[in-house]
Design an enzyme around this catalytic site. Structure first.
Site, PDB file in Angstrom:
ATOM      1  N   TYR A  35      -1.946  -0.219  10.152  1.00  0.00           N
ATOM      2  CA  TYR A  35      -2.033  -0.816   8.818  1.00  0.00           C
ATOM      3  C   TYR A  35      -0.835  -0.397   7.970  1.00  0.00           C
ATOM      4  O   TYR A  35      -0.217  -1.229   7.292  1.00  0.00           O
ATOM      5  CB  TYR A  35      -3.348  -0.386   8.165  1.00  0.00           C
ATOM      6  CG  TYR A  35      -3.517  -0.795   6.723  1.00  0.00           C
ATOM      7  CD1 TYR A  35      -3.974  -2.066   6.391  1.00  0.00           C
ATOM      8  CD2 TYR A  35      -3.265   0.105   5.692  1.00  0.00           C
ATOM      9  CE1 TYR A  35      -4.164  -2.439   5.069  1.00  0.00           C
ATOM     10  CE2 TYR A  35      -3.443  -0.254   4.361  1.00  0.00           C
ATOM     11  CZ  TYR A  35      -3.892  -1.523   4.060  1.00  0.00           C
ATOM     12  OH  TYR A  35      -4.071  -1.881   2.743  1.00  0.00           O
ATOM     13  N   SER A  53       0.848  -1.193   0.000  1.00  0.00           N
ATOM     14  CA  SER A  53       0.000   0.000   0.000  1.00  0.00           C
ATOM     15  C   SER A  53       0.881   1.240   0.000  1.00  0.00           C
ATOM     16  O   SER A  53       1.978   1.231   0.580  1.00  0.00           O
ATOM     17  CB  SER A  53      -0.899   0.021   1.244  1.00  0.00           C
ATOM     18  OG  SER A  53      -1.593   1.251   1.351  1.00  0.00           O
TER      19      SER A  53
END
Length: 251
Positions: free
Chosen positions: A160, A146
């Site tokens: 995250y 990501s």
């Protein structure tokens, strides 16, 4: 005249029932891959993806598996091999984020689950892929990271982001480790992508609201991320390994 079916690549896509995972399965089917996909809960979504893969002319098997569980990972690879043939490619797409919010407010159970799926799950899948690919001297792994790994995602999900930074480190290190064995390891780092993940985090309009802060002024589409994954698995990327390919609209 021979009627033997040409041998197709067999690619395992974790979290392949929806979003980027589902788009990747269909994209790979169109490129000639047979596909094994894992899912945790939504069997109906998994079967819809499988039907789309088959409609594209490829074989597909769905396996309920929690990639944070070693036994599930082993069963996933075993079923894929038994039903489709030796696994030649792995897409580590399964991931969770938990609700949006500051780290100070995050529950420990959420932090543990994020690390278990995003880091431990990827490690377990990569380990098993290395075990089955190394004897054949060929294979390709793509980790779905990501853009959060470098942006940090303050106020949204620092935990995250940290898990995806670990995935980037895994990609670079494993590429160097497995390169001599003929196995390529890369990652795709999507930016904000228009999937139902945002609704699961409690912010269904998040992708659209983020558009003004993206240089291309829009969120990504799952198909755009899938295209990058498919390229990294393809012969066109035969000299590409240890790379984190950012597909984030300029962020």
């Amino acid at each position: 005249m021979s009627t033997t079916r040409p041998v197709s690549p067999v690619t395992l896509v974790t979290g392949g029932s929806r979003g980027i995972g589902a788009a990747t399965c269909v994209r790979l089917a169109g490129a000639g891959h047979d596909v094994a996909l894992s899912y945790v809960r939504d069997a109906e979504a998994a079967e819809r993806t499988a039907e789309a893969v088959r409609a594209a002319g490829a074989r597909c098997v769905t396996v309920r598996a929690d990639t944070a569980e070693e036994a599930d990972v082993d069963r996933l690879f075993d079923v894929a091999a038994e039903r489709l043939g030796p696994v030649t490619g792995l897409v580590n797409n399964a991931g969770v984020s938990g609700p949006l919010g500051r780290l100070a407010d995050a529950d420990t159970d959420v932090l543990r689950r994020v690390l278990d799926v995003n880091v431990l799950g990827a490690l377990l899948c990569c380990r098993r892929a290395a075990q089955v690919m190394t004897p054949r001297g060929t294979g390709a792994i793509v980790n779905v990271s990501s853009a959060a790994a470098t942006l940090g995602s303050p106020g949204d999900y620092v935990h995250y982001a940290a898990s995806k930074a670990a995935l980037d480190a895994l990609t670079v290190g494993l590429a160097k480790e497995l390169g001599p064995d003929g196995i390529r390891v890369n990652a795709v780092a999507p930016g904000i992508t228009d999937t139902d993940m945002h609704a699961a985090m409690g912010a269904p309009d998040r992708a659209a609201q983020a558009a003004p802060g993206i240089p291309l002024r829009r969120p990504g589409a799952p198909d755009e991320i899938a295209a990058a994954i498919a390229w990294l698995l393809s012969p066109d990327a035969s000299y590409t390994t240890g790379t984190v390919l950012r597909v984030a609209g300029g962020r």
